[in-house]
Design a protein around this motif. Structure first.
Motif, PDB file in Angstrom:
ATOM      1  N   ILE A   6       3.883   5.585  -4.111  1.00  0.00           N
ATOM      2  CA  ILE A   6       3.985   4.450  -5.028  1.00  0.00           C
ATOM      3  C   ILE A   6       4.954   3.449  -4.422  1.00  0.00           C
ATOM      4  O   ILE A   6       6.154   3.707  -4.296  1.00  0.00           O
ATOM      5  CB  ILE A   6       4.469   4.904  -6.415  1.00  0.00           C
ATOM      6  CG1 ILE A   6       3.459   5.886  -7.032  1.00  0.00           C
ATOM      7  CG2 ILE A   6       4.666   3.700  -7.332  1.00  0.00           C
ATOM      8  CD1 ILE A   6       3.868   6.423  -8.399  1.00  0.00           C
ATOM      9  N   GLY A   7       4.421   2.308  -4.031  1.00  0.00           N
ATOM     10  CA  GLY A   7       5.222   1.268  -3.388  1.00  0.00           C
ATOM     11  C   GLY A   7       4.716   0.986  -1.986  1.00  0.00           C
ATOM     12  O   GLY A   7       5.117   1.629  -1.031  1.00  0.00           O
ATOM     13  N   GLY A   8       3.847   0.011  -1.870  1.00  0.00           N
ATOM     14  CA  GLY A   8       3.232  -0.305  -0.574  1.00  0.00           C
ATOM     15  C   GLY A   8       3.957  -1.389   0.184  1.00  0.00           C
ATOM     16  O   GLY A   8       3.326  -2.296   0.736  1.00  0.00           O
ATOM     17  N   GLY A   9       5.296  -1.303   0.227  1.00  0.00           N
ATOM     18  CA  GLY A   9       6.075  -2.218   1.044  1.00  0.00           C
ATOM     19  C   GLY A   9       6.196  -1.696   2.465  1.00  0.00           C
ATOM     20  O   GLY A   9       5.416  -0.843   2.893  1.00  0.00           O
ATOM     21  N   ILE A  61       2.251  15.810  -3.581  1.00  0.00           N
ATOM     22  CA  ILE A  61       3.552  15.167  -3.425  1.00  0.00           C
ATOM     23  C   ILE A  61       3.432  13.703  -3.843  1.00  0.00           C
ATOM     24  O   ILE A  61       2.510  13.006  -3.414  1.00  0.00           O
ATOM     25  CB  ILE A  61       4.046  15.228  -1.965  1.00  0.00           C
ATOM     26  CG1 ILE A  61       4.209  16.685  -1.504  1.00  0.00           C
ATOM     27  CG2 ILE A  61       5.364  14.470  -1.803  1.00  0.00           C
ATOM     28  CD1 ILE A  61       4.517  16.800  -0.020  1.00  0.00           C
ATOM     29  N   ILE A  62       4.342  13.267  -4.687  1.00  0.00           N
ATOM     30  CA  ILE A  62       4.420  11.861  -5.068  1.00  0.00           C
ATOM     31  C   ILE A  62       5.675  11.285  -4.421  1.00  0.00           C
ATOM     32  O   ILE A  62       6.780  11.805  -4.613  1.00  0.00           O
ATOM     33  CB  ILE A  62       4.490  11.694  -6.595  1.00  0.00           C
ATOM     34  CG1 ILE A  62       3.225  12.263  -7.241  1.00  0.00           C
ATOM     35  CG2 ILE A  62       4.667  10.215  -6.968  1.00  0.00           C
ATOM     36  CD1 ILE A  62       3.320  12.384  -8.761  1.00  0.00           C
ATOM     37  N   ILE A  63       5.504  10.238  -3.619  1.00  0.00           N
ATOM     38  CA  ILE A  63       6.626   9.615  -2.923  1.00  0.00           C
ATOM     39  C   ILE A  63       6.907   8.250  -3.539  1.00  0.00           C
ATOM     40  O   ILE A  63       5.998   7.425  -3.677  1.00  0.00           O
ATOM     41  CB  ILE A  63       6.333   9.463  -1.419  1.00  0.00           C
ATOM     42  CG1 ILE A  63       6.126  10.847  -0.773  1.00  0.00           C
ATOM     43  CG2 ILE A  63       7.454   8.707  -0.716  1.00  0.00           C
ATOM     44  CD1 ILE A  63       5.754  10.779   0.693  1.00  0.00           C
ATOM     45  N   LEU A  64       8.169   8.034  -3.902  1.00  0.00           N
ATOM     46  CA  LEU A  64       8.579   6.754  -4.478  1.00  0.00           C
ATOM     47  C   LEU A  64       9.256   5.909  -3.408  1.00  0.00           C
ATOM     48  O   LEU A  64      10.323   6.266  -2.912  1.00  0.00           O
ATOM     49  CB  LEU A  64       9.538   6.981  -5.639  1.00  0.00           C
ATOM     50  CG  LEU A  64       9.074   7.874  -6.794  1.00  0.00           C
ATOM     51  CD1 LEU A  64      10.175   7.998  -7.834  1.00  0.00           C
ATOM     52  CD2 LEU A  64       7.796   7.333  -7.423  1.00  0.00           C
ATOM     53  N   THR A  65       8.636   4.803  -3.054  1.00  0.00           N
ATOM     54  CA  THR A  65       9.236   3.850  -2.115  1.00  0.00           C
ATOM     55  C   THR A  65       9.319   2.495  -2.815  1.00  0.00           C
ATOM     56  O   THR A  65       8.736   1.508  -2.371  1.00  0.00           O
ATOM     57  CB  THR A  65       8.428   3.748  -0.806  1.00  0.00           C
ATOM     58  OG1 THR A  65       7.055   3.467  -1.119  1.00  0.00           O
ATOM     59  CG2 THR A  65       8.503   5.045  -0.023  1.00  0.00           C
ATOM     60  N   ILE A  66      10.030   2.499  -3.929  1.00  0.00           N
ATOM     61  CA  ILE A  66      10.137   1.318  -4.778  1.00  0.00           C
ATOM     62  C   ILE A  66      11.609   0.912  -4.903  1.00  0.00           C
ATOM     63  O   ILE A  66      12.506   1.621  -4.445  1.00  0.00           O
ATOM     64  CB  ILE A  66       9.544   1.587  -6.180  1.00  0.00           C
ATOM     65  CG1 ILE A  66      10.204   2.822  -6.810  1.00  0.00           C
ATOM     66  CG2 ILE A  66       8.034   1.753  -6.087  1.00  0.00           C
ATOM     67  CD1 ILE A  66       9.701   3.162  -8.201  1.00  0.00           C
ATOM     68  N   LYS A  67      11.851  -0.228  -5.547  1.00  0.00           N
ATOM     69  CA  LYS A  67      13.205  -0.711  -5.759  1.00  0.00           C
ATOM     70  C   LYS A  67      13.827   0.020  -6.961  1.00  0.00           C
ATOM     71  O   LYS A  67      13.118   0.434  -7.879  1.00  0.00           O
ATOM     72  CB  LYS A  67      13.203  -2.217  -6.014  1.00  0.00           C
ATOM     73  CG  LYS A  67      12.617  -3.049  -4.892  1.00  0.00           C
ATOM     74  CD  LYS A  67      13.442  -2.951  -3.630  1.00  0.00           C
ATOM     75  CE  LYS A  67      12.891  -3.856  -2.546  1.00  0.00           C
ATOM     76  NZ  LYS A  67      13.655  -3.717  -1.271  1.00  0.00           N
TER      77      LYS A  67
END
Length: 258
Positions: A6-9, A61-67
């Motif tokens: 979650i977070g496609g930056g 696995i859920i990966i958070l790459t968010i602010k």
């Protein structure tokens, strides 16, 4: 495994690219509010969606790459759809304890700090977790070992890991830029100077990783008495090469800690 990012930056995309290239046994989904700029990932077998819940129930696995400011909104959106999931957070400053409170006891909170070299299989991804989630964390460790190295560290060092492993990418690139500039001054065109500088840094890093010895032992191999290498090193140290780098790393850590 099925990996849901979650977070496609920049960081999320780098991890997705790494999985697509170096961990092909796993399938990855990336979500982003506007997917126009990451649609090309579909050519590599990556699922791209504007819906954070797309296929999330099947994710291992859920990966958070968010602010940090996005965490609560994302949790409110996805938590009704998941249970018994491993949630690996790359959110700066979000502790395992606080993440665990947000996701509930039915899910496992893992903290990670990758860097954008994941897309080249060269990230140094620091990982921290509570002992009770050691088994669940192993899949995360295995995944990021495919994308570089994945040292397990104490959570209290995670801010330091952010500086050393993530910000450190920029610090290393700044050295390469300076080396390139020096190369131009001594006669090379910029493309050749950059290629030589980058490959030299890559070679030095590979020697360290392969031999697992102190850098000074390798420096000794290329430093002869009264030679040009020791002359260059002495001049750099006179102008604070090492001390300025140490100060920069400490300043970055101070900024994180507020």
């Amino acid at each position: 495994m099925k990996v849901h990012i979650i977070g496609g930056g920049n960081l999320g995309v780098s991890i997705a690219l790494g999985i697509a290239k170096f961990s092909k046994k796993n399938h990855v989904t990336v979500t982003r509010r506007n997917t126009a700029s990451i649609k090309y990932l579909e050519q590599l077998g990556v699922t791209v969606s504007t819906d954070n819940k797309h296929g999330i129930q099947e994710a291992d696995i859920i990966i958070l790459t968010i602010k940090p400011y996005q965490v609560d909104a994302v949790m409110a959106e996805i938590l009704p759809s998941i249970s018994n999931k491993v949630i690996a957070s790359a959110v700066s400053g979000l502790s395992i304890e606080n993440l665990q409170k947000k996701i509930g006891d039915s899910n496992s909170a893992i903290r990670i700090m990758p860097n954008i070299a994941a897309q080249f299989g060269a990230s140094a991804t620091c990982i921290a977790f509570n002992e009770k989630h050691k088994a669940e964390a192993q899949n995360v460790v295995t995944l990021f070992q495919d994308l570089g190295t994945a040292p397990i560290i104490d959570e209290k060092l995670m801010d330091a890991a952010t500086v050393l492993a993530a910000s450190g990418t920029a610090f290393a690139l700044r050295y390469i830029r300076a080396s390139m500039q020096a190369g131009i001054e001594i006669g090379f065109d910029w493309q050749t100077a950059l290629a030589i500088s980058a490959q030299t840094v890559k070679g030095a890093a590979e020697m360290i990783l392969e031999e697992n010895i102190h850098p000074e032992q390798l420096i000794d191999r290329v430093t002869t008495p009264q030679g040009c290498t020791i002359a260059g090193l002495s001049e750099m140290e006179t102008h604070g090469f090492s001390s300025s780098l140490v100060r920069g790393i400490k300043a970055a850590l101070k900024k994180i800690k507020g």
